[in-house]
Enzyme design. Structure first.
Site, PDB file in Angstrom:
ATOM      1  N   ASP A   1       0.857  -1.186   0.000  1.00 36.70           N
ATOM      2  CA  ASP A   1       0.000   0.000   0.000  1.00 36.70           C
ATOM      3  C   ASP A   1       0.897   1.240   0.000  1.00 36.70           C
ATOM      4  OD1 ASP A   1      -2.155   1.615   0.152  1.00 36.70           O
ATOM      5  OD2 ASP A   1      -2.848   0.937   2.124  1.00 36.70           O
TER       6      ASP A   1
ATOM      7  N   ASP B   1      -2.587   2.636  -6.436  1.00 39.86           N
ATOM      8  CA  ASP B   1      -1.520   2.685  -5.430  1.00 39.86           C
ATOM      9  C   ASP B   1      -1.465   1.492  -4.491  1.00 39.86           C
ATOM     10  OD1 ASP B   1      -3.738   3.154  -3.906  1.00 39.86           O
ATOM     11  OD2 ASP B   1      -2.847   4.753  -2.742  1.00 39.86           O
ATOM     12  N   GLU B   2      -2.145   0.409  -4.804  1.00 44.69           N
ATOM     13  CA  GLU B   2      -2.040  -0.752  -3.930  1.00 44.69           C
ATOM     14  C   GLU B   2      -2.248  -2.048  -4.703  1.00 44.69           C
ATOM     15  OE1 GLU B   2      -5.564  -1.816  -1.452  1.00 44.69           O
ATOM     16  OE2 GLU B   2      -6.144   0.243  -1.870  1.00 44.69           O
TER      17      GLU B   2
END
Length: 402
Positions: A12, A108-109
């Site tokens: 993350d 973003d993860e």
DNA sequence: TCTGGGGTCCTAGGACCC
DNA sequence: TCTGGGGTCCTAGGACCC
């Protein structure tokens, strides 16, 4: 037969947009920074902010004026999505250097399945990955390590920024159960409120709750949430899921509420163009078009239409959207308009549909056939089904956006 | 001075069919 | 001469996530 335990990472990125901006501009480092939309256009809400800004109480989705009141020296930038997408691609490429079993879930993860990753300890491996992302891209991240996706996700959330957290099954009662249900992935405000009425306050309460009651209250989701609270989650890490997108849509909040039909028409035209462009980029057709109207009082309706002949040309999308808007608009002032392409089909599916349902070719069908033939020329067999399309390793994909 | 834009998944009612 | 039961498709809305 003993079931082999898995080792799942959830990676993350920390305050991703703000971190990317700071990575590209040394001047921004160590300062309170927020990414927010344009205030003049009523889009001034905080999308992401740096940890320095968070220290002042600035939070995601907070209106900009409020953030500035809390933090007068706040540096504000409008989002640069192209830059974030590039950083995202670079980050996922680093992950894929360790294993192909990488599943991006947003810009973003993502999850990694590192069960079969050699003999190094998972913590050492996580440190290597985290350091590489930071050294090469100057981007901080947190990594959760657990036997399944849910626990890995919960773990990555426990230590930020630059945290590495292991959550073993046997640690669930101590590390997971004391948390408020609101902290659980999959539980939002409404569900938390319903659970509160059942005297369920912590994840531990949920883990021990009565299934009949849960099912009554939350449907099938109640059962699943209880399983997760007990650390049960069999979902595999699927690297292909990125190619399984179900809809493509664009929407915009207007600078001012309006009833001006010319303005509304122009906006629908623009939205249709951008949806069309994205459909073409992804080589798919829309079998259904949905229009979203949000009125001045935030009341929101969606109206959709299934199409016998799948479309993707801007004008076809525009005409369908216009029809839906005209049919359903109640003449109140409009705050937001959106167009979403749904029921997405590969070109060959779209083509088959055409064969089945049409007896006379109209202009739109001619254009569809022409497009299909161009695609076949250009991509040969690879384009024919999404399954094949998906397995093409060189395929460029856009990460789902934040 | 309020609350963006991109998505996914689930539910539920009505139409329609057998 | 008054009405079953199962299944699918279509449409709309809601909850949730980043």
């Amino acid at each position: 037969v003993t079931k082999k335990g898995r080792i799942i990472f959830h990676v993350d990125m920390n305050s991703f947009y703000a971190s990317v901006e700071a990575a590209f501009d040394p001047q921004l480092r160590g300062k309170p920074l927020a990414i927010a939309g344009n205030v003049e256009e009523r889009k001034g809400i905080i999308v992401t902010c740096s940890y320095e800004a968070r220290a002042f109480g600035v939070k995601t989705t907070m209106p900009l004026w409020e953030a500035k009141r809390l933090c007068p020296d706040l540096i504000v930038k409008t989002p640069n999505f192209d830059l974030y997408r590039k950083a995202s691609k670079a980050m996922f490429n680093i992950l894929r250097n360790y294993t192909p079993l990488v599943e991006p879930v947003s810009i973003d993860e993502g999850y990694m399945d590192v069960t079969d990753w050699g003999n190094r300890s998972p913590i050492e491996l996580a440190k290597m990955i985290q350091s590489e992302i930071y050294d090469k891209l100057l981007l901080p991240s947190s990594i959760g390590i657990a036997p399944n996706k849910f626990l890995a996700k919960m773990a990555s959330n426990m230590k930020k920024p630059m945290g590495i957290t292991v959550l073993r099954k046997r640690e669930i009662p101590v590390k997971l159960w004391p948390l408020n249900v609101k902290e659980m992935h999959g539980i939002g405000e409404k569900t938390a409120e319903k659970l509160k009425n059942m005297q369920i306050y912590t994840i531990g309460d949920l883990a021990h709750a009565d299934e009949i009651q849960l099912k009554q209250l939350l449907g099938i989701n109640g059962i699943r949430l209880k399983q997760r609270a007990n650390g049960v989650d069999d979902r595999p890490v699927d690297p292909e899921s990125v190619y399984d997108f179900k809809s493509i849509g664009n929407s915009t909040t207007l600078p001012k509420d309006t009833t001006d039909e010319v303005e509304i028409t122009n906006i629908l035209q623009k939205l249709a163009e951008s949806v069309s462009k994205r459909l073409k980029q992804k080589h798919v057709f829309a079998g259904n078009i949905q229009v979203t109207i949000r009125y001045y009082d935030r009341a929101t309706i969606t109206r959709s239409k299934k199409l016998n002949n799948p479309i993707r040309e801007a004008d076809d999308i525009f005409q369908t959207a216009l029809y839906l808007w005209k049919k359903h608009w109640n003449s109140d002032a409009i705050r937001l308009l959106g167009i979403t392409a749904q029921d997405l089909k590969d070109p060959d599916e779209a083509y088959k549909q055409l064969d089945l349902f049409s007896y006379e070719k109209d202009a739109h069908q001619e254009s569809l056939i022409k497009t299909l033939e161009e695609l076949k020329d250009k991509y040969g067999k690879r384009i024919i089904t999404r399954g094949v399309h998906r397995s093409n390793q060189d395929q460029e994909f856009e990460e789902k956006s934040d």
